[in-house]
Design a protein around this motif. Structure first.
Motif, short mmCIF file in Angstrom:
data_model
loop_
_atom_site.label_atom_id
_atom_site.label_comp_id
_atom_site.label_asym_id
_atom_site.label_seq_id
_atom_site.Cartn_x
_atom_site.Cartn_y
_atom_site.Cartn_z
N SER A 26 25.10 49.09 -31.83
CA SER A 26 24.19 50.20 -32.16
C SER A 26 22.76 49.98 -31.66
O SER A 26 22.18 50.89 -31.07
N LYS A 37 18.36 54.39 -34.26
CA LYS A 37 19.52 53.54 -34.50
C LYS A 37 20.50 54.20 -35.46
O LYS A 37 21.72 54.10 -35.30
N GLN A 41 24.50 54.74 -34.95
CA GLN A 41 25.44 54.18 -35.91
C GLN A 41 26.36 55.26 -36.48
O GLN A 41 27.56 55.04 -36.63
#
Length: 109
Positions: A26, A37, A41
């Motif tokens: 990620s 991020k 994810q």
């Protein structure tokens, strides 16, 4: 290019990254494309839940790869290869030509 097929542009970037590099995590994907991020994810977990990706733990990092048992894996990878081949050269060099191996000790830049 294929965000309509995969759901959104973040999922498209995740799949293209993993096709190009073979695997990804990620933070690496988020840093490459300058994305949050959490967005990356979320897409990685969604794609894993759908059986497209599988994850394995390496140290404290979850590495994602394509699921080798996916029935249509070959077709998906062919589509992603085609998309990568159609991208503009500047985009390829910016996002998909990152050095993955370490440099030899003492080698001049």
């Amino acid at each position: 290019m294929i965000e309509g097929l995969v759901g959104n542009s973040t999922a498209e970037k995740v799949l293209l990254y993993i096709e190009n590099y073979g695997e990804g995590y990620s933070s690496g994907i988020a840093n490459t494309f300058d994305l949050a991020k959490s967005q990356v994810q979320k897409q990685l977990l969604r794609l894993e839940g759908e059986g497209i990706l599988v994850a394995q733990q390496k140290g404290n990092v979850r590495i994602f790869k394509f699921n080798p048992r996916l029935v249509y894996l070959e077709e998906l990878r062919n589509l992603l290869k085609k998309v990568l081949s159609l991208l503009p050269r500047t985009e390829i060099e910016k996002y998909y030509r990152e050095r993955q191996r370490p440099r030899r000790t003492g080698k001049p830049l």
